[in-house]
Design a protein around this motif. Sequence first.
Motif, PDB file in Angstrom:
ATOM      1  N   GLY A  56      69.592   5.955  70.610  1.00  0.00           N
ATOM      2  CA  GLY A  56      69.067   7.215  69.783  1.00  0.00           C
ATOM      3  C   GLY A  56      68.336   8.031  70.171  1.00  0.00           C
ATOM      4  N   PHE A  57      67.499   7.583  71.389  1.00  0.00           N
ATOM      5  CA  PHE A  57      66.524   8.493  72.181  1.00  0.00           C
ATOM      6  C   PHE A  57      67.362   9.404  72.998  1.00  0.00           C
ATOM      7  CE2 PHE A  57      63.808   4.885  71.258  1.00  0.00           C
ATOM      8  CZ  PHE A  57      62.664   5.410  71.327  1.00  0.00           C
ATOM      9  N   ASN A  58      68.695   9.027  73.402  1.00  0.00           N
ATOM     10  CA  ASN A  58      69.395   9.901  74.175  1.00  0.00           C
ATOM     11  C   ASN A  58      69.981  11.076  73.532  1.00  0.00           C
ATOM     12  OD1 ASN A  58      69.044   8.110  76.221  1.00  0.00           O
ATOM     13  ND2 ASN A  58      70.744   7.101  75.750  1.00  0.00           N
ATOM     14  N   PHE A  59      69.795  11.493  72.113  1.00  0.00           N
ATOM     15  CA  PHE A  59      70.413  12.452  71.317  1.00  0.00           C
ATOM     16  C   PHE A  59      69.362  13.394  71.038  1.00  0.00           C
ATOM     17  CE2 PHE A  59      73.083   8.773  70.223  1.00  0.00           C
ATOM     18  CZ  PHE A  59      74.443   9.241  70.761  1.00  0.00           C
ATOM     19  N   LEU A  60      68.269  13.199  71.369  1.00  0.00           N
ATOM     20  CA  LEU A  60      67.089  14.016  71.126  1.00  0.00           C
ATOM     21  C   LEU A  60      66.992  15.377  71.985  1.00  0.00           C
ATOM     22  CD1 LEU A  60      63.971  11.695  70.806  1.00  0.00           C
ATOM     23  CD2 LEU A  60      65.087  13.277  68.932  1.00  0.00           C
ATOM     24  N   ALA A  61      66.769  16.706  71.417  1.00  0.00           N
ATOM     25  CA  ALA A  61      66.791  17.738  71.873  1.00  0.00           C
ATOM     26  C   ALA A  61      65.087  17.750  72.649  1.00  0.00           C
ATOM     27  CB  ALA A  61      66.919  18.975  71.051  1.00  0.00           C
ATOM     28  N   HIS A  62      64.835  18.512  73.696  1.00  0.00           N
ATOM     29  CA  HIS A  62      63.533  18.778  73.860  1.00  0.00           C
ATOM     30  C   HIS A  62      62.633  19.255  72.822  1.00  0.00           C
ATOM     31  CE1 HIS A  62      63.778  18.466  78.545  1.00  0.00           C
ATOM     32  NE2 HIS A  62      65.093  18.384  78.156  1.00  0.00           N
ATOM     33  N   GLY A  63      61.549  18.579  72.803  1.00  0.00           N
ATOM     34  CA  GLY A  63      60.569  18.961  71.489  1.00  0.00           C
ATOM     35  C   GLY A  63      61.137  18.109  70.189  1.00  0.00           C
ATOM     36  N   GLY A  64      62.233  17.335  70.576  1.00  0.00           N
ATOM     37  CA  GLY A  64      62.559  16.601  69.182  1.00  0.00           C
ATOM     38  C   GLY A  64      61.668  15.659  68.547  1.00  0.00           C
ATOM     39  N   ARG A  65      62.064  15.335  67.493  1.00  0.00           N
ATOM     40  CA  ARG A  65      61.556  14.210  66.717  1.00  0.00           C
ATOM     41  C   ARG A  65      62.561  13.039  66.286  1.00  0.00           C
ATOM     42  NH1 ARG A  65      60.829  19.115  64.936  1.00  0.00           N
ATOM     43  NH2 ARG A  65      61.661  19.007  62.816  1.00  0.00           N
ATOM     44  N   TYR A  66      62.080  11.743  66.417  1.00  0.00           N
ATOM     45  CA  TYR A  66      62.799  10.577  66.189  1.00  0.00           C
ATOM     46  C   TYR A  66      62.318   9.947  65.204  1.00  0.00           C
ATOM     47  CZ  TYR A  66      66.090   6.716  67.332  1.00  0.00           C
ATOM     48  OH  TYR A  66      67.192   5.766  67.396  1.00  0.00           O
ATOM     49  N   VAL A  67      62.657   9.544  64.187  1.00  0.00           N
ATOM     50  CA  VAL A  67      62.441   8.882  62.965  1.00  0.00           C
ATOM     51  C   VAL A  67      63.074   7.723  62.724  1.00  0.00           C
ATOM     52  CG1 VAL A  67      61.975   8.982  60.527  1.00  0.00           C
ATOM     53  CG2 VAL A  67      61.790  11.007  61.844  1.00  0.00           C
ATOM     54  N   PRO A  77      60.169   8.457  81.435  1.00  0.00           N
ATOM     55  CA  PRO A  77      60.333   9.671  81.816  1.00  0.00           C
ATOM     56  C   PRO A  77      61.248  10.515  81.329  1.00  0.00           C
ATOM     57  CG  PRO A  77      60.692   8.217  83.635  1.00  0.00           C
ATOM     58  CD  PRO A  77      60.337   7.399  82.362  1.00  0.00           C
ATOM     59  N   GLU A  78      62.113  10.312  80.543  1.00  0.00           N
ATOM     60  CA  GLU A  78      62.997  11.011  79.855  1.00  0.00           C
ATOM     61  C   GLU A  78      62.283  11.301  78.536  1.00  0.00           C
ATOM     62  OE1 GLU A  78      65.997  12.450  79.813  1.00  0.00           O
ATOM     63  OE2 GLU A  78      66.273  11.739  82.164  1.00  0.00           O
ATOM     64  N   PHE A  79      61.517  10.458  77.878  1.00  0.00           N
ATOM     65  CA  PHE A  79      60.898  10.632  76.638  1.00  0.00           C
ATOM     66  C   PHE A  79      59.689  11.686  76.829  1.00  0.00           C
ATOM     67  CE2 PHE A  79      57.405   9.408  73.374  1.00  0.00           C
ATOM     68  CZ  PHE A  79      58.232   9.760  72.316  1.00  0.00           C
ATOM     69  N   HIS A  80      59.020  11.682  78.082  1.00  0.00           N
ATOM     70  CA  HIS A  80      58.166  12.723  78.189  1.00  0.00           C
ATOM     71  C   HIS A  80      58.667  14.005  78.722  1.00  0.00           C
ATOM     72  CE1 HIS A  80      54.975   9.595  78.326  1.00  0.00           C
ATOM     73  NE2 HIS A  80      54.028  10.581  78.533  1.00  0.00           N
ATOM     74  N   LYS A  81      59.865  13.959  79.436  1.00  0.00           N
ATOM     75  CA  LYS A  81      60.410  15.005  79.943  1.00  0.00           C
ATOM     76  C   LYS A  81      60.884  15.945  78.650  1.00  0.00           C
ATOM     77  CE  LYS A  81      64.714  15.168  81.152  1.00  0.00           C
ATOM     78  NZ  LYS A  81      65.889  14.868  82.050  1.00  0.00           N
ATOM     79  N   ARG A  82      61.218  15.447  77.463  1.00  0.00           N
ATOM     80  CA  ARG A  82      61.581  16.175  76.405  1.00  0.00           C
ATOM     81  C   ARG A  82      60.276  16.578  75.355  1.00  0.00           C
ATOM     82  NH1 ARG A  82      65.839  12.801  77.427  1.00  0.00           N
ATOM     83  NH2 ARG A  82      68.013  13.417  76.667  1.00  0.00           N
ATOM     84  N   GLU A  83      59.085  15.955  75.724  1.00  0.00           N
ATOM     85  CA  GLU A  83      58.143  15.710  74.954  1.00  0.00           C
ATOM     86  C   GLU A  83      58.492  15.450  73.438  1.00  0.00           C
ATOM     87  OE1 GLU A  83      53.942  18.321  74.632  1.00  0.00           O
ATOM     88  OE2 GLU A  83      55.512  19.468  73.872  1.00  0.00           O
ATOM     89  N   ALA A  84      59.018  14.125  73.254  1.00  0.00           N
ATOM     90  CA  ALA A  84      59.372  14.077  72.268  1.00  0.00           C
ATOM     91  C   ALA A  84      58.410  13.221  71.378  1.00  0.00           C
ATOM     92  CB  ALA A  84      60.629  13.069  72.271  1.00  0.00           C
ATOM     93  N   THR A  85      58.713  13.073  70.003  1.00  0.00           N
ATOM     94  CA  THR A  85      57.671  12.747  69.136  1.00  0.00           C
ATOM     95  C   THR A  85      58.647  11.405  68.481  1.00  0.00           C
ATOM     96  OG1 THR A  85      56.759  14.516  68.375  1.00  0.00           O
ATOM     97  CG2 THR A  85      56.456  13.067  66.962  1.00  0.00           C
ATOM     98  N   LEU A  86      57.888  10.363  68.230  1.00  0.00           N
ATOM     99  CA  LEU A  86      58.439   8.917  67.765  1.00  0.00           C
ATOM    100  C   LEU A  86      57.850   8.691  66.582  1.00  0.00           C
ATOM    101  CD1 LEU A  86      60.376   6.449  67.950  1.00  0.00           C
ATOM    102  CD2 LEU A  86      58.733   5.419  69.441  1.00  0.00           C
ATOM    103  N   LEU A  87      58.527   8.552  65.375  1.00  0.00           N
ATOM    104  CA  LEU A  87      57.849   8.241  64.154  1.00  0.00           C
ATOM    105  C   LEU A  87      58.428   7.147  63.483  1.00  0.00           C
ATOM    106  CD1 LEU A  87      58.130  12.134  63.192  1.00  0.00           C
ATOM    107  CD2 LEU A  87      55.994  10.880  63.381  1.00  0.00           C
ATOM    108  N   ALA A  88      57.482   5.943  62.824  1.00  0.00           N
ATOM    109  CA  ALA A  88      58.018   5.130  62.126  1.00  0.00           C
ATOM    110  C   ALA A  88      57.851   5.624  60.752  1.00  0.00           C
ATOM    111  CB  ALA A  88      57.209   3.838  62.185  1.00  0.00           C
ATOM    112  N   SER A  89      58.840   5.239  59.776  1.00  0.00           N
ATOM    113  CA  SER A  89      58.980   5.410  58.405  1.00  0.00           C
ATOM    114  C   SER A  89      58.821   4.307  57.670  1.00  0.00           C
ATOM    115  CB  SER A  89      60.000   6.355  58.037  1.00  0.00           C
ATOM    116  OG  SER A  89      60.214   6.844  56.776  1.00  0.00           O
ATOM    117  N   ARG A  90      57.870   3.714  56.786  1.00  0.00           N
ATOM    118  CA  ARG A  90      57.898   2.812  56.026  1.00  0.00           C
ATOM    119  C   ARG A  90      57.855   3.131  54.665  1.00  0.00           C
ATOM    120  NH1 ARG A  90      53.029  -2.104  56.119  1.00  0.00           N
ATOM    121  NH2 ARG A  90      54.268  -3.523  55.339  1.00  0.00           N
ATOM    122  N   ASN A  91      58.703   2.295  53.864  1.00  0.00           N
ATOM    123  CA  ASN A  91      58.438   2.370  52.281  1.00  0.00           C
ATOM    124  C   ASN A  91      58.547   3.595  52.025  1.00  0.00           C
ATOM    125  OD1 ASN A  91      58.476  -0.505  52.396  1.00  0.00           O
ATOM    126  ND2 ASN A  91      56.340  -0.398  52.484  1.00  0.00           N
ATOM    127  N   ALA A  92      57.925   4.359  50.880  1.00  0.00           N
ATOM    128  CA  ALA A  92      57.755   5.738  50.350  1.00  0.00           C
ATOM    129  C   ALA A  92      56.341   5.929  49.683  1.00  0.00           C
ATOM    130  CB  ALA A  92      58.966   5.901  49.373  1.00  0.00           C
TER     131      ALA A  92
END
Length: 336
Positions: free
Chosen positions: A243-254, A268-283
């Motif tokens: 799924g990391f490969n589908f992110l746009a630059h500045g994208g967010r991965y939940v 390197p790819e993650f930094h190049k995109r300045e991506a954000t990685l987010l865990a989502s637990r319960n609600a």
Amino acid sequence: MKALICDEPGRLSVISRPAPVRADDEVLVRIRHVGICGTDFHIFAGKHPFLDYPRVMGHELSGTVEEAPPGSALKRGDPVYIVPYLSCGACHACRKGLTNACQAIRVLGVHCDGGMAEYLSVPERNVVPTGGIALDDAAMIEFLAIGAHGVRRGAIAGEDRVLVTGAGPIGMSAIIFARARGAHVTVMDTREDRLAFAVDRLGANTSLPANASAGTEAMRMTGGDGFDVVIDATGNAIPMQRGFNFLAHGGRYVLLSVVRQDIAFSDPEFHKREATLLASRNAQPEDFAEVVRQMEAGAVPTRALNTHTGRLEDGVKLFADWSRPDTGVIKAILEV
């Protein structure tokens, strides 16, 4: 009272046990409907990492108040749903209001016995009136809240292009609430029937088969940019990493999914995109409230989601049947 218990992986029994006795700060609920989710199937299959057997499963719950504390706003007969996350209220996360990430959290049907039984006694703060929501629909509020929370974690807005990977019930809930925010949603899965359902019944804008050419096709669909937000609901480490490969630059991965093993990505790819990685637990409570609002607005196709129903006392056979992919289960609900 009757209860459906998982004695060990692959073996269920309908048993008789004493009804719970309400503690001073608890509400005794007569359970009426229990939604079955992937967690329950994982428990049945022996794949859940946080569980001891035997266990009464069930955390997607609706019912009626049987007995409430003196002075409670709840009264006998009130239709309610149950928030199944029992938080301590004292840890660092709870003090910040992040009760979904409580350090000592107990989830009904996982860490302690749940609601596949005629009665359940739970803290009053975990019992919420359904308002105008039918009780069978109210048993679906919890799983929908999981998707609503992930969408909120991803700060999805109307201008976002969103990819939801995994078209099971949790992925479907993410589709519903991303669309409710006006986002353009693409759904990816290996099953053509689930892709068609997501587009035809849930309002996903486009679908993307999860095959060897998915990466190329995703770039074509987005003009080479990738997706602003990717939400993983696959429950599988390999597509989670992909799924990391589908992110746009500045994208967010939940990550709605959680797996036992480590996952890895290209730094390197993650930094190049300045991506954000987010865990989502319960609600959280506001996610449950959002589900109710969208149900009341008619934005949740509950009749389409609730594909199978049966009686608690038939649960031994039904569980084995419903765990097979060829039965076409999206959301199965036991009536108590």
